[in-house]
Enzyme design. Structure first.
Site, PDB file in Angstrom:
ATOM      1  N   LYS A 115       0.910  -1.235  -0.046  1.00  0.00           N
ATOM      2  CA  LYS A 115      -0.190  -0.054   0.126  1.00  0.00           C
ATOM      3  C   LYS A 115       0.888   1.255   0.027  1.00  0.00           C
ATOM      4  O   LYS A 115       0.598   2.211  -0.516  1.00  0.00           O
ATOM      5  CB  LYS A 115      -1.101  -0.022   1.276  1.00  0.00           C
ATOM      6  N   LYS A 198      -4.975 -12.007  -7.607  1.00  0.00           N
ATOM      7  CA  LYS A 198      -6.124 -11.727  -6.684  1.00  0.00           C
ATOM      8  C   LYS A 198      -7.023 -10.874  -7.267  1.00  0.00           C
ATOM      9  O   LYS A 198      -6.773  -9.659  -7.787  1.00  0.00           O
ATOM     10  CB  LYS A 198      -5.315 -11.154  -5.236  1.00  0.00           C
ATOM     11  N   LYS A 201     -11.293  -5.206  -4.925  1.00  0.00           N
ATOM     12  CA  LYS A 201     -11.973  -4.290  -5.343  1.00  0.00           C
ATOM     13  C   LYS A 201     -11.328  -2.949  -5.586  1.00  0.00           C
ATOM     14  O   LYS A 201     -11.790  -1.970  -5.943  1.00  0.00           O
ATOM     15  CB  LYS A 201     -13.267  -3.924  -4.365  1.00  0.00           C
TER      16      LYS A 201
HETATM   17  P1  ADP Z   1     -10.601  -6.125  -1.016  1.00  0.00           P
HETATM   18  O1  ADP Z   1      -9.373  -6.859  -0.932  1.00  0.00           O
HETATM   19  O2  ADP Z   1     -11.415  -6.466  -2.115  1.00  0.00           O
HETATM   20  O3  ADP Z   1     -10.478  -4.835  -0.927  1.00  0.00           O
HETATM   21  P2  ADP Z   1     -11.395  -6.717   1.631  1.00  0.00           P
HETATM   22  O4  ADP Z   1      -9.941  -6.355   1.975  1.00  0.00           O
HETATM   23  O5  ADP Z   1     -12.443  -5.909   2.270  1.00  0.00           O
HETATM   24  O6  ADP Z   1     -11.444  -6.774   0.006  1.00  0.00           O
HETATM   25  O7  ADP Z   1     -11.604  -8.039   2.039  1.00  0.00           O
HETATM   26  C1  ADP Z   1     -12.322  -9.021   2.973  1.00  0.00           C
HETATM   27  C2  ADP Z   1     -12.381 -10.324   3.067  1.00  0.00           C
HETATM   28  O8  ADP Z   1     -12.519 -10.743   1.847  1.00  0.00           O
HETATM   29  C3  ADP Z   1     -11.056 -10.805   3.580  1.00  0.00           C
HETATM   30  O9  ADP Z   1     -11.240 -11.935   4.433  1.00  0.00           O
HETATM   31  C4  ADP Z   1     -10.279 -11.150   2.454  1.00  0.00           C
HETATM   32  O10 ADP Z   1      -9.295 -12.049   2.865  1.00  0.00           O
HETATM   33  C5  ADP Z   1     -11.426 -11.496   1.526  1.00  0.00           C
HETATM   34  N1  ADP Z   1     -10.957 -11.434  -0.019  1.00  0.00           N
HETATM   35  C6  ADP Z   1     -10.715 -10.465  -0.674  1.00  0.00           C
HETATM   36  N2  ADP Z   1     -10.406 -10.582  -1.919  1.00  0.00           N
HETATM   37  C7  ADP Z   1     -10.023 -12.027  -1.979  1.00  0.00           C
HETATM   38  C8  ADP Z   1      -9.696 -12.853  -3.036  1.00  0.00           C
HETATM   39  N3  ADP Z   1      -9.345 -12.426  -4.080  1.00  0.00           N
HETATM   40  N4  ADP Z   1      -9.667 -14.243  -2.751  1.00  0.00           N
HETATM   41  C9  ADP Z   1     -10.002 -14.405  -1.263  1.00  0.00           C
HETATM   42  N5  ADP Z   1     -10.581 -13.861  -0.399  1.00  0.00           N
HETATM   43  C10 ADP Z   1     -10.634 -12.545  -0.593  1.00  0.00           C
END
Ligand code: ADP
Ligand code: TRP
Length: 335
Positions: A115, A198, A201
């Site tokens: 980040k 991965k 969002k």
């Molecule tokens: P993002 O990474 O899309 O911003 P978050 O950080 O809010 O989403 O993640 C929320 C949950 O979703 C966490 O438990 C994270 O490990 C899971 N998660 C997010 N993206 C993935 C992915 N591509 N594969 C598996 N789990 C994911």
């Protein structure tokens, strides 16, 4: 009764619509666990502040995640559903844990380094101490299991370190060491459509299939997904982007995936057909959820009730922990 069940906690940041990564990495696990465990699920709005969202977007995104949680099937009769900032007790525990979190270890965190690279002009203290806040979320309810995707593994290791360190320093047993959890025994990583490993969002829209995407959009995104020119040898090793498509296919329908795998190995695969089949199976998952999202999101009364009820239940549990924590440190109880 419920106090004897194992405690579970997890959260998702309100940074946009939920996607299939969130769904298969986290939410499917929440749905199963709410049947058997004492679950706390929340919207991690404090965590989303590291990128300084505008207040109107933030409020809307909190409602989106809450509505999508409910549309997926989280049930407030079975779990506690709350918004992180409505439990400011979390921020108190964050402050207390921060006294024993060291700059060197925080700087080494993989997500921090990523980040910091992405936002070089905004490397704030909140970003550096993100894992401490996450540990506070988990430890405030003394959770044993934390259903998350693979990307959160290191944060969980840090949470365990902080729990152990606190117990050692204050010579107490306030915290147990929580485990990152998936029923399969392996944390899930849902790949993106652009060949990246991965789905996220925070990245570009076309990389992600959102729970709010309609059937045509899903197909359109799949059609754009990266592929190669096709296998040129029997049983050829798959490049990353093709491996990704198979991973996605396996999440939504194992038999379909295995039939296309045979085609791949025989060099008869047609990527267009494969993509159509994946899109159709994804829609099977998404359609029933999607039907519920808009009506729930428009129901402010319901969302307000859910938040109020969740806040109350979360506070009860947080106050118990903070009393023990204050006792251990030598601070007066206030709860
Ligand atoms: P993002 O990474 O899309 O911003 P978050 O950080 O809010 O989403 O993640 C929320 C949950 O979703 C966490 O438990 C994270 O490990 C899971 N998660 C997010 N993206 C993935 C992915 N591509 N594969 C598996 N789990 C994911
Ligand atoms: N850090 C998580 C993510 O980026 C979200 C989160 C915040 C979380 N607090 C948590 C997940 C506590 C599990 C437990 O995805």
């Amino acid at each position: 009764m419920s106090s004897q069940k194992e405690i579970v906690l997890s959260g998702i940041r309100p940074t946009g619509n939920l996607h299939l990564g969130n769904y298969f990495g986290a939410v499917t696990q929440f749905l199963k666990m709410q049947e058997t465990h004492n679950c706390y699920f929340f919207v991690a709005d404090y965590h989303s502040l590291t990128t300084h969202p505008n207040p109107v977007d933030l409020q809307d995104n909190v409602k989106t995640v809450l509505a999508e949680y409910l549309a997926c099937g989280l049930d407030t009769n079975k779990c506690t559903l709350y918004v992180q900032s409505q439990l400011p007790e979390t921020a108190e525990l964050y402050l207390l844990l921060a006294m024993h979190a060291y700059k060197g270890e925080l700087e080494k965190t993989v997500t921090f380094k990523e980040k910091a690279r992405k936002q070089p002009n905004n490397i704030n203290a909140g970003l550096l101490t993100y894992p401490v806040l996450m540990a506070a979320d988990i430890l405030i309810h003394r959770a044993a299991k934390v259903p998350v995707g693979e990307d959160q593994r290191q944060h969980l290791e840090m949470t365990r370190d902080y729990a152990r360190r606190f117990n050692n320093i204050y010579n107490c047993e306030v915290f147990e060491e929580p485990q990152a959890f998936n029923f399969s025994g392996k944390l899930v990583k849902v790949p993106g459509l652009d060949g990246s490993t991965k789905m996220s969002k925070s990245d570009n829209e076309n990389n992600c299939i959102f729970l709010k995407d309609d059937e045509a959009t899903i197909l359109k995104k799949l059609k754009k997904a990266k592929t190669d020119a096709g296998p040129t040898q029997l049983n050829q090793e798959k490049p990353q982007e093709i491996e990704n498509l198979f991973n996605l296919a396996n999440l939504v329908n194992v038999e379909m995936a295995s039939s296309f795998e045979q085609d791949y190995n025989q060099m008869t695969i047609r990527y267009g057909d494969f993509k159509k089949a994946i899109a159709a199976e994804m829609w099977n998952y998404i359609q029933p959820i999607q039907e519920r999202i808009e009506s729930i999101k428009a129901n402010d009364k319901l969302l307000d009730e859910v938040m109020a009820q969740g806040m109350e239940k979360a506070k009860e549990s947080a106050h118990k922990t903070l009393n023990l924590v204050r006792d251990a440190i030598g601070l007066k109880r206030i709860y």
